[in-house]
Design a protein around this motif. Structure first.
Motif, PDB file in Angstrom:
ATOM      1  N   GLU A  32       0.869  -1.196  -0.012  1.00 16.24           N
ATOM      2  CA  GLU A  32      -0.044  -0.017  -0.109  1.00 16.24           C
ATOM      3  C   GLU A  32       0.740   1.340   0.005  1.00 16.24           C
ATOM      4  N   SER A  33       2.295   1.077  -0.047  1.00 13.64           N
ATOM      5  CA  SER A  33       2.945   2.168   0.033  1.00 13.64           C
ATOM      6  C   SER A  33       3.911   2.287  -1.183  1.00 13.64           C
ATOM      7  N   PRO A  34       4.143   3.502  -1.797  1.00 10.49           N
ATOM      8  CA  PRO A  34       4.900   3.712  -2.968  1.00 10.49           C
ATOM      9  C   PRO A  34       6.389   3.101  -2.587  1.00 10.49           C
ATOM     10  N   ASN A  35       6.603   2.022  -3.628  1.00  8.29           N
ATOM     11  CA  ASN A  35       7.688   1.332  -3.580  1.00  8.29           C
ATOM     12  C   ASN A  35       8.013   0.368  -2.276  1.00  8.29           C
ATOM     13  N   GLY A  36       7.038   0.392  -1.597  1.00 12.39           N
ATOM     14  CA  GLY A  36       7.253  -0.309  -0.347  1.00 12.39           C
ATOM     15  C   GLY A  36       8.032   0.478   0.684  1.00 12.39           C
ATOM     16  N   LYS A  37       8.281   1.555   0.594  1.00  9.14           N
ATOM     17  CA  LYS A  37       9.196   2.349   1.413  1.00  9.14           C
ATOM     18  C   LYS A  37       8.817   2.121   2.829  1.00  9.14           C
ATOM     19  N   GLY A  38      10.100   1.935   3.693  1.00  9.19           N
ATOM     20  CA  GLY A  38       9.930   1.713   5.024  1.00  9.19           C
ATOM     21  C   GLY A  38       9.429   0.652   5.603  1.00  9.19           C
ATOM     22  N   PHE A  39       8.570  -0.223   4.786  1.00  8.89           N
ATOM     23  CA  PHE A  39       7.971  -1.498   5.082  1.00  8.89           C
ATOM     24  C   PHE A  39       8.634  -2.681   4.727  1.00  8.89           C
ATOM     25  N   LEU A  40       9.455  -2.765   3.717  1.00  7.40           N
ATOM     26  CA  LEU A  40       9.813  -3.741   3.080  1.00  7.40           C
ATOM     27  C   LEU A  40      11.216  -4.280   3.865  1.00  7.40           C
ATOM     28  N   GLY A  41      11.036  -5.827   3.858  1.00  2.78           N
ATOM     29  CA  GLY A  41      12.458  -6.278   4.779  1.00  2.78           C
ATOM     30  C   GLY A  41      13.183  -6.820   3.652  1.00  2.78           C
ATOM     31  N   TRP A  42      13.656  -8.051   3.486  1.00  2.96           N
ATOM     32  CA  TRP A  42      14.318  -8.419   2.623  1.00  2.96           C
ATOM     33  C   TRP A  42      13.502  -8.827   1.427  1.00  2.96           C
ATOM     34  N   THR A  43      13.900  -8.233   0.135  1.00  6.96           N
ATOM     35  CA  THR A  43      13.418  -8.637  -0.972  1.00  6.96           C
ATOM     36  C   THR A  43      14.493  -8.571  -2.181  1.00  6.96           C
ATOM     37  N   SER A  44      14.081  -9.073  -3.432  1.00  6.76           N
ATOM     38  CA  SER A  44      15.081  -8.885  -4.549  1.00  6.76           C
ATOM     39  C   SER A  44      14.624  -7.699  -5.209  1.00  6.76           C
ATOM     40  N   ASP A  45      15.632  -7.275  -6.091  1.00  4.91           N
ATOM     41  CA  ASP A  45      15.181  -6.096  -7.094  1.00  4.91           C
ATOM     42  C   ASP A  45      13.923  -6.259  -7.875  1.00  4.91           C
ATOM     43  N   ASN A  46      13.544  -7.648  -8.178  1.00  2.63           N
ATOM     44  CA  ASN A  46      12.477  -8.160  -8.768  1.00  2.63           C
ATOM     45  C   ASN A  46      10.991  -8.255  -8.176  1.00  2.63           C
ATOM     46  N   GLY A  47      11.223  -8.006  -6.637  1.00  2.00           N
ATOM     47  CA  GLY A  47      10.325  -7.865  -5.843  1.00  2.00           C
ATOM     48  C   GLY A  47      10.058  -9.425  -5.181  1.00  2.00           C
ATOM     49  N   ASP A  48      10.727 -10.385  -5.292  1.00  2.00           N
ATOM     50  CA  ASP A  48      10.764 -11.773  -4.516  1.00  2.00           C
ATOM     51  C   ASP A  48      11.212 -11.458  -3.302  1.00  2.00           C
ATOM     52  N   GLU A  49      10.414 -12.407  -2.575  1.00  2.00           N
ATOM     53  CA  GLU A  49      10.696 -12.820  -1.036  1.00  2.00           C
ATOM     54  C   GLU A  49      11.632 -14.040  -1.072  1.00  2.00           C
ATOM     55  N   ILE A  50      11.967 -14.270  -0.031  1.00  2.00           N
ATOM     56  CA  ILE A  50      12.978 -15.395   0.216  1.00  2.00           C
ATOM     57  C   ILE A  50      12.349 -16.888  -0.250  1.00  2.00           C
ATOM     58  N   ALA A  51      11.249 -17.040  -0.214  1.00  2.00           N
ATOM     59  CA  ALA A  51      10.876 -18.314  -0.826  1.00  2.00           C
ATOM     60  C   ALA A  51      10.269 -18.292  -2.160  1.00  2.00           C
ATOM     61  N   ASP A  52      10.202 -17.218  -2.947  1.00  2.00           N
ATOM     62  CA  ASP A  52       9.678 -17.064  -4.172  1.00  2.00           C
ATOM     63  C   ASP A  52      10.393 -17.617  -5.178  1.00  2.00           C
ATOM     64  N   TYR A  53      11.651 -17.270  -5.353  1.00  2.00           N
ATOM     65  CA  TYR A  53      12.623 -17.606  -6.597  1.00  2.00           C
ATOM     66  C   TYR A  53      12.905 -19.109  -6.632  1.00  2.00           C
ATOM     67  N   PRO A  54      12.899 -19.929  -5.580  1.00  2.00           N
ATOM     68  CA  PRO A  54      13.422 -21.119  -5.713  1.00  2.00           C
ATOM     69  C   PRO A  54      12.040 -21.911  -6.243  1.00  2.00           C
ATOM     70  N   ILE A  55      10.917 -21.185  -6.127  1.00  2.00           N
ATOM     71  CA  ILE A  55       9.688 -21.991  -6.700  1.00  2.00           C
ATOM     72  C   ILE A  55       9.578 -21.747  -8.123  1.00  2.00           C
TER      73      ILE A  55
END
Length: 452
Positions: free
Chosen positions: A333-356
């Motif tokens: 709900e925030s522009p570019n997730g500013k201030g809320f995102l933790g660990w993500t890739s530049d493509n927007g993947d979280e820790i469990a997404d890319y392996p799938i």
């Protein structure tokens, strides 16, 4: 000599425990070791405490807030073994379909405001088979919350009649075991400055009075707020607790984005999010009972030979994403997730997404792994590791803390004779001393240094 013998006896006992903890040789990484399923052992520990008295009083008085028919009851269940259990969280990509903000290649910032870099000599050989190294997919810290010490509870939707007791007992036991596993956690600590992480399983409940055939995000969050009003979460460490909603057999999970076509019958298995009643934050994860249906149809992502194993892997995925990126709803709900995102890739993947998304065969990402404590196996999904630029399974040591390799060459052979075995030592200690040559060189050097 007597003092050295006592030291030696103590040290050898300790060393034997260390050197026998890696029976399958998984010292650097987990590579395509599919372990056949084993029978789940029964749980016989004392039952955990009953449901909160406030909830029981509300039920008797008919005070069910938003959803009058729903109430939570404590399960006739057992406390997990003592230990620390880590958590996981959201699903993205193929798992929950909610794309995180794309960072357009901007460098991530580390814990002290400096660019994050993983110092590791790990090679491509440490990556799960079938996935090529992809440094461009490395996770970067964006400045939001992470949860080092997590707690979680399991809520089984549809009351006790909707669940086979062997299923929910297996889910509780194996999810706790996977979250506590030392070698799995050794992969994750790289996102926490290589410092220990933990999680605590705080119990299981049946959610009665609600038997949905299809669950939307809005309906689920209304249930969560209703339970909050019933004071189920009073006294909980909400900032570090995840509430897992296990959907029963046959229940379909709707697209969290509100779409009409992308639901759990089209590849969705679960997702995570949060609600904020009265300025409190309640983190949650939801997942389906993944199974194969007639006519080649599926609900969720059925990978394993038993549906309860799919549930464990789904929530392992979700909890690890909560741990590393808990405020996903705020970020969306925030522009570019500013201030809320933790660990993500530049493509927007979280820790469990890319392996799938990169696994040609889901069996590459979903594994039954041998537990470090020797108690059997647990079904999990491999997480993304910056250290190897891809999905990585259990490792014996956190990256950057591996012991130096043995420096044994033809010109510098390992010792062939251990110290003299005192005759007054117990036979098992004498045996350990005679097996000196089988120990790793760095262990022998440490023992000799302590005894010198």
């Amino acid at each position: 000599m007597a003092r050295k013998s006592v030291f030696l006896m103590i040290l050898m006992t300790w060393v034997t425990g260390c050197t026998s903890s890696d029976p399958m040789g998984l010292r650097s990484s987990y590579r395509d070791r599919v372990v056949p399923p084993t029978n789940t052992r029964s749980i016989s520990n004392p039952p955990i405490a009953g449901q909160p008295p406030q909830l029981a009083q509300a039920a008797r008085a008919g005070q069910f807030g938003i959803l009058p028919g729903a109430a939570v009851s404590q399960m006739a269940h057992t406390r997990p073994a003592a230990g620390n259990y880590p958590l996981l969280a959201s699903a993205g990509g193929q798992f929950d379909g909610r794309a995180m903000p794309v960072m357009n290649g901007r460098p991530g910032m580390g814990y002290a405001g400096a660019p994050y870099q993983m110092a590791s000599s790990a090679s491509a050989a440490a990556i799960a088979d079938g996935v090529a190294p992809a440094p461009a997919q490395d996770l970067k810290y964006r400045g939001g919350r992470t949860i080092r010490d997590l707690k979680y509870m399991n809520i089984y939707v549809g009351d006790s009649e909707a669940w086979d007791s062997s299923d929910w007992r297996s889910i509780d036991k194996k999810l706790a075991a996977a979250m506590a596993d030392r070698r799995l956690n050794n992969v994750l600590v790289q996102y926490f400055d290589n410092k220990p992480i933990s999680s605590q399983f705080v119990g299981s409940f049946f959610l009665t009075g609600w038997k949905p055939q299809r669950v939307t995000k809005a309906e689920l969050e209304a249930q969560i707020e209703s339970l909050y009003r019933q004071k189920l979460f009073n006294g909980r460490d909400l900032a570090n607790t995840v509430v897992n909603f296990m959907l029963p057999k046959g229940c379909v999970l709707a697209d969290p984005n509100g779409g009409s076509s992308e639901d759990s019958t089209a590849g969705l298995a679960g997702y995570h999010g949060s609600v904020r009643p009265d300025d409190n934050t309640i983190y949650y994860a939801v997942g389906v009972y993944s199974e194969r249906l007639s006519g080649g149809r599926t609900n969720g992502i059925p990978v394993f030979d038993a549906s309860w194993k799919n549930v464990v892997a789904t929530f392992y995925h979700q909890l690890q994403e909560v741990r590393t990126d808990p405020d996903v709803d705020d970020a969306l709900e925030s522009p570019n997730g500013k201030g809320f995102l933790g660990w993500t890739s530049d493509n927007g993947d979280e820790i469990a997404d890319y392996p799938i998304s990169e696994a040609v065969d889901l069996a590459v990402a979903f594994r039954e792994i041998p537990l470090a404590d020797g108690s059997g196996t647990a079904p999990i999904q491999l997480m993304y590791s910056n250290a190897v630029h891809g999905p990585e399974g259990p490792i014996e040591y956190p990256h950057g803390t591996q012991p130096p390799p043995a420096n044994n060459t033809p010109d510098n052979p390992p010792p062939t004779n251990g110290p003299t075995v005192p005759a007054n030592l117990p036979p098992q200690i004498q045996k350990m001393i005679r097996e000196w040559d089988q120990m790793e060189d760095y262990v022998k050097q440490a023992i000799l240094k302590l005894l010198s």
